[in-house]
Scaffold this active site. Structure first.
Site, PDB file in Angstrom:
ATOM      1  N   ASP A  21       5.862   6.180  -8.304  1.00 28.40           N
ATOM      2  CA  ASP A  21       4.453   6.486  -6.846  1.00 28.40           C
ATOM      3  C   ASP A  21       3.642   6.979  -7.598  1.00 28.40           C
ATOM      4  OD1 ASP A  21       3.067   6.748  -4.134  1.00 28.40           O
ATOM      5  OD2 ASP A  21       4.226   8.318  -4.356  1.00 28.40           O
ATOM      6  N   TYR A  23       0.663   8.670  -4.873  1.00 28.05           N
ATOM      7  CA  TYR A  23       0.003  10.525  -3.911  1.00 28.05           C
ATOM      8  C   TYR A  23       1.171  10.864  -3.843  1.00 28.05           C
ATOM      9  CZ  TYR A  23      -4.438   7.055  -4.684  1.00 28.05           C
ATOM     10  OH  TYR A  23      -5.828   6.715  -5.538  1.00 28.05           O
ATOM     11  N   ARG A  52      -3.045  12.937   5.522  1.00 24.58           N
ATOM     12  CA  ARG A  52      -2.381  12.642   5.215  1.00 24.58           C
ATOM     13  C   ARG A  52      -1.157  12.120   5.354  1.00 24.58           C
ATOM     14  NH1 ARG A  52      -0.007   9.270   0.866  1.00 24.58           N
ATOM     15  NH2 ARG A  52       2.151  10.013  -0.207  1.00 24.58           N
ATOM     16  N   SER A 128       1.795   1.412  -6.545  1.00 21.20           N
ATOM     17  CA  SER A 128       1.204   2.198  -5.107  1.00 21.20           C
ATOM     18  C   SER A 128       0.716   1.528  -4.406  1.00 21.20           C
ATOM     19  CB  SER A 128       0.140   3.003  -6.353  1.00 21.20           C
ATOM     20  OG  SER A 128      -0.960   3.344  -4.897  1.00 21.20           O
TER      21      SER A 128
END
Length: 230
Positions: A21, A23, A52, A128
């Site tokens: 992944d 982020y 986020r 991602s």
């Protein structure tokens, strides 16, 4: 499971490919706000946490509703909600924050870990929610482009993780079975989705968060990616 296989599952050794992944796992999502924390003021961390949280919430809502909007757009929309929630923060920082998000810091151990795994003969990939342009910028800014073999974006599918089709991007493109791929994410929900798909999963629990989704347990839990090399 024999001892060697057990060690592989726990420590991530010996996989044909390692898929990461982006982020929160390779790139520090809070580094954008930290660069401007003085201008943002005392609520900068709460601001970053909300940015986020809303960014992720919007991916799930859009996927379930069948109303895809790309990750760059959702990142901007989430930021706008943060400014609305924190009206005392100067909205003129919007452009600076978005620019900083395009060039997030990578975590300090990332270059060494990726380089070591490649030297062991493994293929290295990113999977991602980010758009191809976002990921290209992030990889270039972190200086890790030579350590990545493939970058897969869900933007080609118009649906976000944890949809099984998102994880299938890796198996189909790499020509590997799910069991031959080790998947790493700092997001417990992402690990749950990847485990359901069939990957060997390593949760990079940087924040020391409590476990969730017990029926979809990770194969290993590490505080940083260095755990893959133990």
């Amino acid at each position: 499971m024999n001892a060697a296989a057990d060690r592989d599952a726990r420590h991530g050794a010996g996989y044909a490919a390692y898929v990461f992944d982006a982020y929160g796992t390779l790139f520090d999502v809070h580094s954008a706000v930290r660069r401007h924390q003085q201008a943002l003021g005392p609520d900068y961390q709460a601001f970053s946490d909300l940015w986020r949280a809303k960014q992720l919430e919007y991916t799930w809502v859009r996927s379930l509703a069948g109303r895809y909007r790309d990750f760059a757009t959702l990142t901007e929309e989430a930021l706008d909600v943060c400014f609305a929630r924190f009206p005392e923060i100067d909205r003129s920082l919007r452009a600076d924050l978005l620019e900083a998000y395009r060039r997030l810091d990578c975590f300090s151990e990332v270059p060494v870990v990726l380089s070591t795994l490649r030297q062991q003969g493994a293929r290295i990939a990113i999977l991602s929610n980010g758009t191809p342009a976002m990921l290209d910028e992030a990889v270039a800014a972190a200086g890790i482009g030579t350590l990545i073999d493939e970058v897969f974006s869900v933007d080609t599918l118009k649906i976000y993780k944890t949809a099984p089709a998102a994880y299938a991007l890796a198996t189909q493109s790499l020509g590997l079975e799910a069991r031959d791929i080790a998947f790493q994410s700092s997001n417990r929900w992402d690990i749950a989705g990847a485990k359901a798909f069939g990957f060997t999963c390593h949760w990079i629990n940087r924040a020391g968060a409590p476990d969730e989704y017990p029926e979809l347990a990770p194969d290993g839990v590490f505080s940083t990616l260095e755990g893959l090399l133990a």
